[in-house]
Design an enzyme around this catalytic site. Structure first.
Site: not given
Length: 174
Positions: A97, A100
């Site tokens: 991600c 993230c």
């Protein structure tokens, strides 16, 4: 680089009578050789006499700097129970991600700057099947998702890599 010329596997008699003129081209080859022992490095003494001579101070026994704890599906509930009296901020993320990855250094900074009443933790939602099941049971549908817990109960949540919004949410519940 000029190639070196050397005779190939030709008999000596054939070379002398001039009938055969085969020439092999020999190219230089790089060969890895083991390095010689590096210059003597200073030895670090760790014997008991050296360690015993060191004074023990409060600074030496101090706890390590605050950090973000890594959780697994197995350690998740125990971690919440162990830190029930504190505000626990859990980041649900995945290694693939992008957002993230962008907010991870900010989360480390917030953990280092926070007081002892706030604990930060992360859980990789894609690491194992158990972590995927736990994330689904907690209603994680987008990453990163942040859950705030107090007394092992969720008090608030937020989705997205928005640093200011996360700081305001933590300040609201601190």
């Amino acid at each position: 680089m000029a190639a070196l010329r050397a005779p190939c596997n030709v008999s000596a008699s054939a070379m002398w009578n001039g009938r055969v003129q085969r020439i092999c081209v020999v190219r230089p080859v790089a060969v890895a050789l083991p390095r010689k022992a590096a210059a003597a490095r200073p030895q670090v003494r760790t014997d008991s006499a050296t360690l015993a001579a060191m004074p023990i101070t409060v600074d030496a026994v101090e706890a390590p700097a605050k950090m973000v704890h890594m959780l697994t599906a197995e350690s998740y509930n125990d971690f919440l129970a162990d830190n029930a009296e504190k505000l626990v901020v859990v980041d649900f993320y995945a290694v693939w991600c992008g957002p993230c990855k962008m907010i991870a250094p900010e989360l480390d900074r917030m953990a280092a700057e926070s007081d002892s009443s706030i604990v930060f933790a992360k859980m990789d939602c894609g690491a194992t099947n158990e972590s995927k099941k736990l994330a689904m049971s907690l209603g994680i549908k987008a990453l990163p998702t942040f859950h705030l817990y107090r007394n092992s109960r969720m008090v608030d949540s937020m989705t997205g890599a928005k640093v200011k919004a996360l700081q305001e949410l933590i300040t609201k519940h601190a």
